[in-house]
Design an enzyme around this catalytic site. Structure first.
Site, mmCIF file in Angstrom:
data_model
loop_
_atom_site.group_PDB
_atom_site.id
_atom_site.type_symbol
_atom_site.label_atom_id
_atom_site.label_comp_id
_atom_site.label_asym_id
_atom_site.label_seq_id
_atom_site.Cartn_x
_atom_site.Cartn_y
_atom_site.Cartn_z
ATOM 1 N N LYS A 198 0.853 -1.189 0.000
ATOM 2 C CA LYS A 198 0.000 0.000 0.000
ATOM 3 C C LYS A 198 0.888 1.238 0.000
ATOM 4 O O LYS A 198 1.814 1.344 0.793
ATOM 5 C CB LYS A 198 -0.903 0.006 1.245
ATOM 6 C CG LYS A 198 -1.859 1.188 1.302
ATOM 7 C CD LYS A 198 -2.727 1.159 2.539
ATOM 8 C CE LYS A 198 -2.024 1.663 3.778
ATOM 9 N NZ LYS A 198 -1.636 3.091 3.765
ATOM 10 N N LYS A 216 -7.326 7.924 -0.253
ATOM 11 C CA LYS A 216 -8.576 8.316 0.437
ATOM 12 C C LYS A 216 -9.344 9.346 -0.389
ATOM 13 O O LYS A 216 -9.674 10.444 0.085
ATOM 14 C CB LYS A 216 -8.283 8.821 1.847
ATOM 15 C CG LYS A 216 -7.589 7.759 2.709
ATOM 16 C CD LYS A 216 -7.454 8.193 4.137
ATOM 17 C CE LYS A 216 -6.700 7.160 4.950
ATOM 18 N NZ LYS A 216 -5.257 7.060 4.597
ATOM 19 N N VAL A 217 -9.633 8.954 -1.600
ATOM 20 C CA VAL A 217 -10.257 9.844 -2.586
ATOM 21 C C VAL A 217 -11.611 10.325 -2.056
ATOM 22 O O VAL A 217 -12.439 9.514 -1.630
ATOM 23 C CB VAL A 217 -10.412 9.091 -3.930
ATOM 24 C CG1 VAL A 217 -10.974 10.013 -4.997
ATOM 25 C CG2 VAL A 217 -9.060 8.516 -4.367
ATOM 26 N N ILE A 269 -15.985 15.268 -5.592
ATOM 27 C CA ILE A 269 -17.207 15.084 -6.390
ATOM 28 C C ILE A 269 -16.963 13.940 -7.382
ATOM 29 O O ILE A 269 -15.804 13.597 -7.686
ATOM 30 C CB ILE A 269 -17.606 16.377 -7.138
ATOM 31 C CG1 ILE A 269 -16.508 16.793 -8.128
ATOM 32 C CG2 ILE A 269 -17.915 17.500 -6.144
ATOM 33 C CD1 ILE A 269 -16.950 17.874 -9.111
ATOM 34 N N PRO A 270 -18.031 13.341 -7.906
ATOM 35 C CA PRO A 270 -17.840 12.176 -8.777
ATOM 36 C C PRO A 270 -16.881 12.424 -9.937
ATOM 37 O O PRO A 270 -15.996 11.594 -10.195
ATOM 38 C CB PRO A 270 -19.259 11.873 -9.260
ATOM 39 C CG PRO A 270 -20.132 12.346 -8.132
ATOM 40 C CD PRO A 270 -19.458 13.583 -7.596
ATOM 41 N N THR A 308 -14.387 14.509 -10.338
ATOM 42 C CA THR A 308 -12.989 14.599 -9.912
ATOM 43 C C THR A 308 -12.494 13.244 -9.439
ATOM 44 O O THR A 308 -11.344 12.857 -9.713
ATOM 45 C CB THR A 308 -12.841 15.675 -8.815
ATOM 46 O OG1 THR A 308 -13.403 16.897 -9.305
ATOM 47 C CG2 THR A 308 -11.385 15.901 -8.458
ATOM 48 N N SER A 368 -8.686 4.405 12.286
ATOM 49 C CA SER A 368 -8.077 3.676 13.406
ATOM 50 C C SER A 368 -7.543 4.559 14.528
ATOM 51 O O SER A 368 -7.262 4.066 15.611
ATOM 52 C CB SER A 368 -6.919 2.820 12.871
ATOM 53 O OG SER A 368 -5.966 3.641 12.209
ATOM 54 N N GLY A 373 -0.960 0.281 18.051
ATOM 55 C CA GLY A 373 -1.386 -0.509 19.209
ATOM 56 C C GLY A 373 -2.235 -1.729 18.897
ATOM 57 O O GLY A 373 -2.521 -2.522 19.782
ATOM 58 N N GLY A 374 -2.667 -1.884 17.648
ATOM 59 C CA GLY A 374 -3.475 -3.056 17.295
ATOM 60 C C GLY A 374 -2.661 -4.340 17.376
ATOM 61 O O GLY A 374 -1.462 -4.351 17.072
HETATM 62 O O1 NUP Z 1 -8.061 4.337 9.454
HETATM 63 C C1 NUP Z 1 -6.978 4.281 8.875
HETATM 64 N N1 NUP Z 1 -5.846 4.145 9.597
HETATM 65 C C2 NUP Z 1 -4.603 4.072 9.015
HETATM 66 O O2 NUP Z 1 -3.607 3.954 9.735
HETATM 67 C C3 NUP Z 1 -6.886 4.295 7.478
HETATM 68 C C4 NUP Z 1 -5.639 4.216 6.861
HETATM 69 N N2 NUP Z 1 -5.566 4.202 5.532
HETATM 70 N N3 NUP Z 1 -4.505 4.118 7.637
HETATM 71 C C5 NUP Z 1 -3.187 4.052 6.979
HETATM 72 O O3 NUP Z 1 -2.585 2.788 7.284
HETATM 73 C C6 NUP Z 1 -2.197 5.109 7.420
HETATM 74 O O4 NUP Z 1 -2.315 6.269 6.640
HETATM 75 C C7 NUP Z 1 -0.869 4.406 7.215
HETATM 76 O O5 NUP Z 1 -0.514 4.503 5.844
HETATM 77 C C8 NUP Z 1 -1.174 2.941 7.508
HETATM 78 C C9 NUP Z 1 -0.842 2.501 8.911
HETATM 79 O O6 NUP Z 1 0.511 2.659 9.154
HETATM 80 P P1 NUP Z 1 1.206 2.272 10.556
HETATM 81 O O7 NUP Z 1 0.420 2.918 11.643
HETATM 82 O O8 NUP Z 1 1.196 0.773 10.634
HETATM 83 O O9 NUP Z 1 2.582 2.840 10.418
#
Ligand code: NUP
Length: 211
Positions: A31, A60-61, A64-65, A67, A115, A174-175
């Site tokens: 990603k 994270k687009v 408007i549709p 664009t 998150s 922290g996950g």
């Molecule tokens: O809710 C989200 N949380 C998040 O951390 C949505 C995301 N897209 N991300 C992305 O996931 C964030 O921008 C980063 O690229 C990645 C998490 O990275 P890390 O916290 O493991 O370093």
């Protein structure tokens, strides 16, 4: 058991390519977001695509549709295989991303709930569930849901059924992979892999949770 998705948020082109090549055998997708693309240019996507893994554009687009269509066309032309969109602009904006993905043979994921701690301010009170309804309505491929809150991922799984859930927040935020892996289709991991002294070894630590 789930996919491991490397979040490659480094801002140096050669470091990005070195880490991606080292981690690729241990990962199922890469990603890329604004940090790397703004630093290294969109062309980095073609170089990374050569590793043979799916490449997800975390832009994270949210426009408007029309664009959104223009943005997603550029994303897929650059070599990405999937795009992440925000759902709050509404179903027509999401559908524009889904249509562009389909036209390119790619995928579109919608952020259902973020998150970080502050996400509770607006991703609350039924909003994530409504965003999941937009995913169903538009035919998007799945959602982004927070590894930092497994109970919410469980609730959102009920909304999206067999659509894919990709989950960031593991490690640095922290996950816990042990708590989230069985609930989702993809674990998104950034800093705890690319920030490690040996990124390949750090990625291998997730092997017990991979499909
Ligand atoms: O809710 C989200 N949380 C998040 O951390 C949505 C995301 N897209 N991300 C992305 O996931 C964030 O921008 C980063 O690229 C990645 C998490 O990275 P890390 O916290 O493991 O370093």
């Amino acid at each position: 058991m789930t996919d491991l998705i490397l979040s490659l948020d480094v801002t140096d082109r050669s470091e990005a390519l070195r880490i991606a090549a080292a981690v690729a055998p241990e990962a199922d997708a890469i990603k890329v977001g604004y940090p790397l693309v703004l630093a290294a240019g969109l062309g980095i996507a073609h170089d990374l695509a050569e590793l043979g893994l799916p490449l997800i554009a975390d832009f994270k687009v949210a426009d408007i549709p029309n664009t959104n269509t223009l943005i997603c066309e550029q994303v897929f032309a650059a070599g990405f295989s999937a795009v992440i969109a925000q759902g709050f602009p509404g179903p027509d904006s999401v559908l524009a991303c889904v249509d562009a993905a389909r036209a390119a043979g790619g995928e579109c994921y919608v952020v259902a709930e973020m998150s970080h701690p502050g996400a509770r301010t607006f991703f609350s009170e039924g909003v994530p569930e409504r965003l999941c309804a937009i995913v169903a309505e538009t035919g998007a491929d799945g959602i982004i849901a927070p590894a930092t809150r497994p109970e919410r991922v469980r609730a959102l799984r009920e909304q999206v059924g067999t659509k894919k859930i990709l989950s960031p927040g593991i490690g640095a935020q922290g996950g816990d992979p042990a708590a989230i892996a069985a609930l989702v289709d993809g674990m998104i991991v950034g800093r705890s892999i690319y920030g490690a002294e040996d990124p390949a070894a750090a990625a291998r630590a997730y092997a017990p949770y991979r499909r």
